[in-house]
Structure formats: C-alpha cells, structure tokens
Design a protein around this motif. Sequence first.
Motif, PDB file in Angstrom:
ATOM      1  N   UNK A  82       0.840  -1.106  -0.050  1.00  0.00           N
ATOM      2  CA  UNK A  82      -0.035   0.150   0.182  1.00  0.00           C
ATOM      3  C   UNK A  82       0.822   1.261   0.065  1.00  0.00           C
ATOM      4  N   UNK A  83       0.562   2.013  -0.987  1.00  0.00           N
ATOM      5  CA  UNK A  83       1.371   3.469  -1.138  1.00  0.00           C
ATOM      6  C   UNK A  83       0.611   4.413  -0.826  1.00  0.00           C
ATOM      7  N   UNK A  84       0.508   5.004   0.187  1.00  0.00           N
ATOM      8  CA  UNK A  84      -0.210   6.072   0.528  1.00  0.00           C
ATOM      9  C   UNK A  84      -1.882   5.966   0.429  1.00  0.00           C
ATOM     10  N   UNK A  85      -2.148   4.454   0.824  1.00  0.00           N
ATOM     11  CA  UNK A  85      -3.647   4.229   0.804  1.00  0.00           C
ATOM     12  C   UNK A  85      -3.982   3.601  -0.605  1.00  0.00           C
ATOM     13  N   UNK A  86      -3.020   3.672  -1.603  1.00  0.00           N
ATOM     14  CA  UNK A  86      -3.563   3.006  -2.691  1.00  0.00           C
ATOM     15  C   UNK A  86      -2.827   1.576  -2.842  1.00  0.00           C
ATOM     16  N   UNK A  87      -3.677   0.673  -3.517  1.00  0.00           N
ATOM     17  CA  UNK A  87      -3.060  -0.630  -3.518  1.00  0.00           C
ATOM     18  C   UNK A  87      -1.954  -0.547  -4.641  1.00  0.00           C
ATOM     19  N   UNK A  88      -0.467  -1.177  -4.487  1.00  0.00           N
ATOM     20  CA  UNK A  88       0.158  -1.354  -5.668  1.00  0.00           C
ATOM     21  C   UNK A  88       1.303  -1.921  -4.953  1.00  0.00           C
ATOM     22  N   UNK A  89       2.493  -2.140  -5.723  1.00  0.00           N
ATOM     23  CA  UNK A  89       3.727  -2.507  -5.340  1.00  0.00           C
ATOM     24  C   UNK A  89       4.787  -1.707  -5.412  1.00  0.00           C
ATOM     25  N   UNK A  90       5.552  -1.701  -4.452  1.00  0.00           N
ATOM     26  CA  UNK A  90       6.783  -0.471  -4.317  1.00  0.00           C
ATOM     27  C   UNK A  90       7.857  -1.181  -3.841  1.00  0.00           C
ATOM     28  N   UNK A  91       8.880  -1.194  -4.400  1.00  0.00           N
ATOM     29  CA  UNK A  91      10.059  -1.845  -4.063  1.00  0.00           C
ATOM     30  C   UNK A  91      11.034  -1.075  -3.437  1.00  0.00           C
ATOM     31  N   UNK A  92      11.268  -0.789  -2.028  1.00  0.00           N
ATOM     32  CA  UNK A  92      12.179  -0.192  -1.284  1.00  0.00           C
ATOM     33  C   UNK A  92      13.731  -0.738  -1.138  1.00  0.00           C
ATOM     34  N   UNK A  93      14.488  -0.552  -1.855  1.00  0.00           N
ATOM     35  CA  UNK A  93      16.103  -1.091  -1.365  1.00  0.00           C
ATOM     36  C   UNK A  93      16.617  -0.436  -0.150  1.00  0.00           C
ATOM     37  N   UNK A  94      16.990  -1.249   0.539  1.00  0.00           N
ATOM     38  CA  UNK A  94      17.798  -0.791   1.711  1.00  0.00           C
ATOM     39  C   UNK A  94      18.945  -0.158   1.138  1.00  0.00           C
ATOM     40  N   UNK A  95      19.328   0.944   2.214  1.00  0.00           N
ATOM     41  CA  UNK A  95      20.389   1.762   2.029  1.00  0.00           C
ATOM     42  C   UNK A  95      21.012   2.164   3.511  1.00  0.00           C
ATOM     43  N   UNK A  96      22.244   2.347   3.467  1.00  0.00           N
ATOM     44  CA  UNK A  96      23.014   2.989   4.377  1.00  0.00           C
ATOM     45  C   UNK A  96      23.840   4.362   4.253  1.00  0.00           C
ATOM     46  N   UNK A  97      23.494   5.209   5.010  1.00  0.00           N
ATOM     47  CA  UNK A  97      24.264   6.442   5.060  1.00  0.00           C
ATOM     48  C   UNK A  97      25.235   6.379   5.969  1.00  0.00           C
ATOM     49  N   UNK A  98      26.624   6.833   5.866  1.00  0.00           N
ATOM     50  CA  UNK A  98      27.389   6.894   6.781  1.00  0.00           C
ATOM     51  C   UNK A  98      27.883   8.197   6.668  1.00  0.00           C
ATOM     52  N   UNK A  99      27.830   9.248   7.865  1.00  0.00           N
ATOM     53  CA  UNK A  99      28.306  10.613   7.867  1.00  0.00           C
ATOM     54  C   UNK A  99      29.368  10.597   8.692  1.00  0.00           C
ATOM     55  N   UNK A 100      30.579  11.298   8.229  1.00  0.00           N
ATOM     56  CA  UNK A 100      31.744  11.431   8.925  1.00  0.00           C
ATOM     57  C   UNK A 100      31.916  13.109   8.984  1.00  0.00           C
ATOM     58  N   UNK A 101      31.766  13.341  10.382  1.00  0.00           N
ATOM     59  CA  UNK A 101      31.910  14.629  10.771  1.00  0.00           C
ATOM     60  C   UNK A 101      33.258  15.161  10.382  1.00  0.00           C
ATOM     61  N   UNK A 102      33.386  16.432  10.174  1.00  0.00           N
ATOM     62  CA  UNK A 102      34.686  17.102   9.372  1.00  0.00           C
ATOM     63  C   UNK A 102      35.770  16.650  10.133  1.00  0.00           C
TER      64      UNK A 102
END
Length: 122
Positions: A82-102
């Motif tokens: 369900x995407x915002x109440x509408x039936x359908x398929x959405x593929x959401x890939x996993x991600x990682x964001x690594x933040x390196x402080x200055x």
Amino acid sequence: MFIKIKKNSGIFMEHNGLEKQHLVPVTSNFLINLNHVAEVSFYTIKEKKVRYDLENHEFQLQPHTRVLHLHMAYPYAMMKENIKGIKGNLVERSYYKLYFLPEEMGQYDELRSKIEEHVLNL
C-alpha cells in the motif's frame, strides 16, 4: 569484499530501518559486504542540515560533513503493498548512509580509497 566500519564518535549512520532524518552514532564495529551493494556515492554536505537522534533531540550536521551512501542490491529490498492508501507494489531497496563529521576524515578517506580501488574508470 567486506568493509569494516569502526566505532567512532565522529561517525553517524542513517538507514531506512530508522525514521526519516534520524541518525545513530556508530558505537560498535560492523562489516558491510560490498558484493551486496548495487550503488555507491560519495558527497559532501555544503550547508547545515538538521537531523534527530533516537530520542528526537535535534542534531546539526555541519558543512563539510562527508557522506558515504550505499544502496543495496534488489534482493535486499522490501515490498510495500500500500502506497499512501493506494494498492500497488513499491520496491524499496535498503540503504546505509554513513556521515563522517569534518573532524573525522581518516576513516572516510581510507574507506573511499579502498572502494575506488575496485572501480574501473573509463
């Protein structure tokens, strides 16, 4: 090939298992299998950005914070029916964001150079 992310007070992580705009500090060592990564991008934050910790306290990412963004391959994706109440398929890939402080550039530079050793530039 694996990359090892070492615990460090200058590194924060975001992934799609967290609420939007939430970061967690890297408090233990962990490995990421680069054979499961489909896309890698490197960039630097140009202006202050507001993020939140797990207790919803505001946290500001300073300019010149470097980011390593790893998008995982499709076998490591979630299906949403369900995407915002509408039936359908959405593929959401996993991600990682690594933040390196200055002030924490050593590990960022090391990781980036190791990843780029396996890239063919044409």
